[in-house]
Design a protein around this motif. Structure first.
Motif, PDB file in Angstrom:
ATOM      1  N   ALA A  59       0.825  -1.213   0.000  1.00 27.97           N
ATOM      2  CA  ALA A  59       0.000   0.000   0.000  1.00 27.97           C
ATOM      3  C   ALA A  59       0.859   1.263   0.000  1.00 27.97           C
ATOM      4  O   ALA A  59       0.334   2.365  -0.078  1.00 27.97           O
ATOM      5  N   GLY A  60       2.174   1.094   0.122  1.00 26.25           N
ATOM      6  CA  GLY A  60       3.068   2.248   0.023  1.00 26.25           C
ATOM      7  C   GLY A  60       3.582   2.767   1.359  1.00 26.25           C
ATOM      8  O   GLY A  60       4.220   3.817   1.414  1.00 26.25           O
ATOM      9  N   ILE A  61       3.302   2.029   2.432  1.00 24.09           N
ATOM     10  CA  ILE A  61       3.754   2.470   3.763  1.00 24.09           C
ATOM     11  C   ILE A  61       5.215   2.071   3.959  1.00 24.09           C
ATOM     12  O   ILE A  61       5.609   0.960   3.630  1.00 24.09           O
ATOM     13  N   ARG A  62       6.010   3.014   4.465  1.00 24.47           N
ATOM     14  CA  ARG A  62       7.467   2.823   4.475  1.00 24.47           C
ATOM     15  C   ARG A  62       8.062   2.644   5.864  1.00 24.47           C
ATOM     16  O   ARG A  62       9.279   2.540   6.027  1.00 24.47           O
ATOM     17  N   GLY A  63       7.214   2.643   6.883  1.00 25.11           N
ATOM     18  CA  GLY A  63       7.701   2.414   8.246  1.00 25.11           C
ATOM     19  C   GLY A  63       6.756   1.479   8.972  1.00 25.11           C
ATOM     20  O   GLY A  63       5.546   1.713   8.990  1.00 25.11           O
ATOM     21  N   ILE A  64       7.287   0.395   9.537  1.00 26.74           N
ATOM     22  CA  ILE A  64       6.447  -0.602  10.220  1.00 26.74           C
ATOM     23  C   ILE A  64       6.955  -0.816  11.636  1.00 26.74           C
ATOM     24  O   ILE A  64       8.143  -1.071  11.849  1.00 26.74           O
ATOM     25  N   LEU A  65       6.038  -0.701  12.599  1.00 26.81           N
ATOM     26  CA  LEU A  65       6.353  -1.073  13.976  1.00 26.81           C
ATOM     27  C   LEU A  65       5.640  -2.391  14.238  1.00 26.81           C
ATOM     28  O   LEU A  65       4.412  -2.458  14.230  1.00 26.81           O
ATOM     29  N   ASN A  66       6.432  -3.434  14.440  1.00 27.58           N
ATOM     30  CA  ASN A  66       5.875  -4.768  14.552  1.00 27.58           C
ATOM     31  C   ASN A  66       5.747  -5.203  16.003  1.00 27.58           C
ATOM     32  O   ASN A  66       6.737  -5.368  16.697  1.00 27.58           O
ATOM     33  N   PHE A  67       4.505  -5.394  16.448  1.00 31.25           N
ATOM     34  CA  PHE A  67       4.245  -5.857  17.806  1.00 31.25           C
ATOM     35  C   PHE A  67       4.062  -7.372  17.869  1.00 31.25           C
ATOM     36  O   PHE A  67       3.933  -7.929  18.954  1.00 31.25           O
ATOM     37  N   ALA A  68       3.974  -8.029  16.732  1.00 31.62           N
ATOM     38  CA  ALA A  68       3.766  -9.482  16.734  1.00 31.62           C
ATOM     39  C   ALA A  68       5.047 -10.174  17.202  1.00 31.62           C
ATOM     40  O   ALA A  68       6.140  -9.705  16.917  1.00 31.62           O
ATOM     41  N   PRO A  69       4.884 -11.280  17.946  1.00 29.98           N
ATOM     42  CA  PRO A  69       6.067 -11.949  18.492  1.00 29.98           C
ATOM     43  C   PRO A  69       6.787 -12.768  17.436  1.00 29.98           C
ATOM     44  O   PRO A  69       6.988 -13.970  17.578  1.00 29.98           O
ATOM     45  N   THR A  70       7.191 -12.100  16.384  1.00 30.15           N
ATOM     46  CA  THR A  70       7.951 -12.748  15.316  1.00 30.15           C
ATOM     47  C   THR A  70       8.697 -11.635  14.601  1.00 30.15           C
ATOM     48  O   THR A  70       8.277 -10.482  14.644  1.00 30.15           O
TER      49      THR A  70
END
Lengths: 241, 241
Positions: A170-181
């Motif tokens: 979708a074009g998003i360039r920053g991800i904060l991942n809270f999933a335990p992986t």
């Protein structure tokens, strides 16, 4: 910002975040001056490290005079990009996503939630913090109607990589991942098209489990904890930058 | 465990946690051997650093042969104390506490929730994950009836310090703080009695905001991100320990 493309270690950025937190605590305690050795002691690094980390981004102190707390705080916020608003979507609105949406503190730094997404029919359509949860399929269209800077990922671990791909597509360039992986661009299998899509993407993992593991170690080995400062030392400041 | 009371930097413990995560990923990818330089590359540190960090805890590899992935993983789990069960109580059962209770992954390391506590009459008495939420006042009595190793703190930030004090007064010696504020023994004001109570307490802060701040920086400065390994490199292993 005086940042060139020289190699700045990621650990230096993590330490800037720690210095900022210390400066906020000092400001709250109405302590107006600090020094590299004071910051170093509170952050449990060396004063040389503090000066080196700050030097990547400019000259903030005066030799022999130390740093002005509100000024250095403002400068670090500027360096980190916390002096602007960030439009955030959350992907995954189960308990974890709801906890993220309601986490106090995010709004202090102008992280603002503009869209909430899930695939669960039980959740889609529900209103959370004044926003209606939308189906993940609608993300691409949503991003075209308004600027979205970051995506927070709060889906179950088995869906994390696919949901991350949805954000990136979708074009998003920053991800904060809270999933335990781990979400890692380098772990994305596949086509060179996907690889190049991920080239500009930054991922940070918020790792609950890392904290649990460190805690297990230190609870078993309390004698190995770094020595703590005494409360009385909190107000002491040495004035060399 | 061959740990003496020499000074082991906290950063080394954080890196052990990262090495463990890498070993788990390697094991999942059915890669059975690794080396200090391979681990170093994946963890973005130097091979010397890897060898130094591991050397605090023993000799795990064979010179010129590298490490056996499942063996080193098991050793690191033992060093970190992850080869035993941990009885955990959660203080604060609002959205954050519920997200913590339901966070997948904790059970992989035998962190088991044995008690849930809150002060909100709306929450006390409710059943979550098969446990009835109890009033925080009951914690002290609860801890006397069964062993509790750790307390996870998921209360609003303004209640965090007081809730941490409740955990410590009940005899709990390890706290994982999810509230967006620092719990620090050194910040506990007051009596020498309280200070000595906190002497044996370990606190780890799970900081959502630190991740957000690092993400803000790297999203603004994607050229400063550390270079990523290519997916094809994931299967390469060099066999020097």
């Amino acid at each position: 910002m005086s940042v060139s493309s020289q190699d700045i270690p990621t650990a230096a950025i993590s330490r800037l975040v720690i210095y900022l937190r210390i400066l906020e605590a000092l400001e709250a305690a109405e302590i107006s001056r600090t020094s590299s050795s004071d910051l170093a002691e509170r952050a449990q690094v060396t004063a040389f490290q503090v000066r080196k980390d700050l030097a990547y981004f400019g000259r903030f102190g005066t030799r022999g005079m130390g740093y002005t707390v509100p000024l250095l705080k403002r400068e670090l916020m500027r360096v980190l990009g916390l002096n602007r608003t960030w439009n955030v979507v959350i992907m995954g609105m189960g308990r974890l996503g709801q906890a993220v949406a309601n986490y106090p503190g995010a709004s202090d730094y102008q992280f603002g939630y503009v869209g909430l997404f899930d695939i669960d029919p039980e959740l889609v359509g529900r209103e959370i913090r004044g926003l209606k949860v939308q189906h993940a399929d609608e993300l691409k269209g949503f991003v075209q109607t308004r600027p979205v800077d970051l995506g927070f990922l709060a889906v179950p671990p088995e869906h994390a990589q696919a949901a991350a791909q949805t954000l990136v597509s979708a074009g998003i360039r920053g991800i904060l991942n809270f999933a335990p992986t781990m979400i890692q661009p380098r772990l994305i299998p596949g086509s060179s098209e996907v690889e190049s899509e991920w080239k500009a993407v930054s991922v940070e993992n918020v790792d609950f489990l890392a904290g649990m593991k460190r805690l297990a170690f230190y609870t078993l080995n309390p004698h190995l904890r770094p020595s703590e400062l005494k409360p009385s030392e909190l107000s002491s400041t040495e004035l060399e930058a």
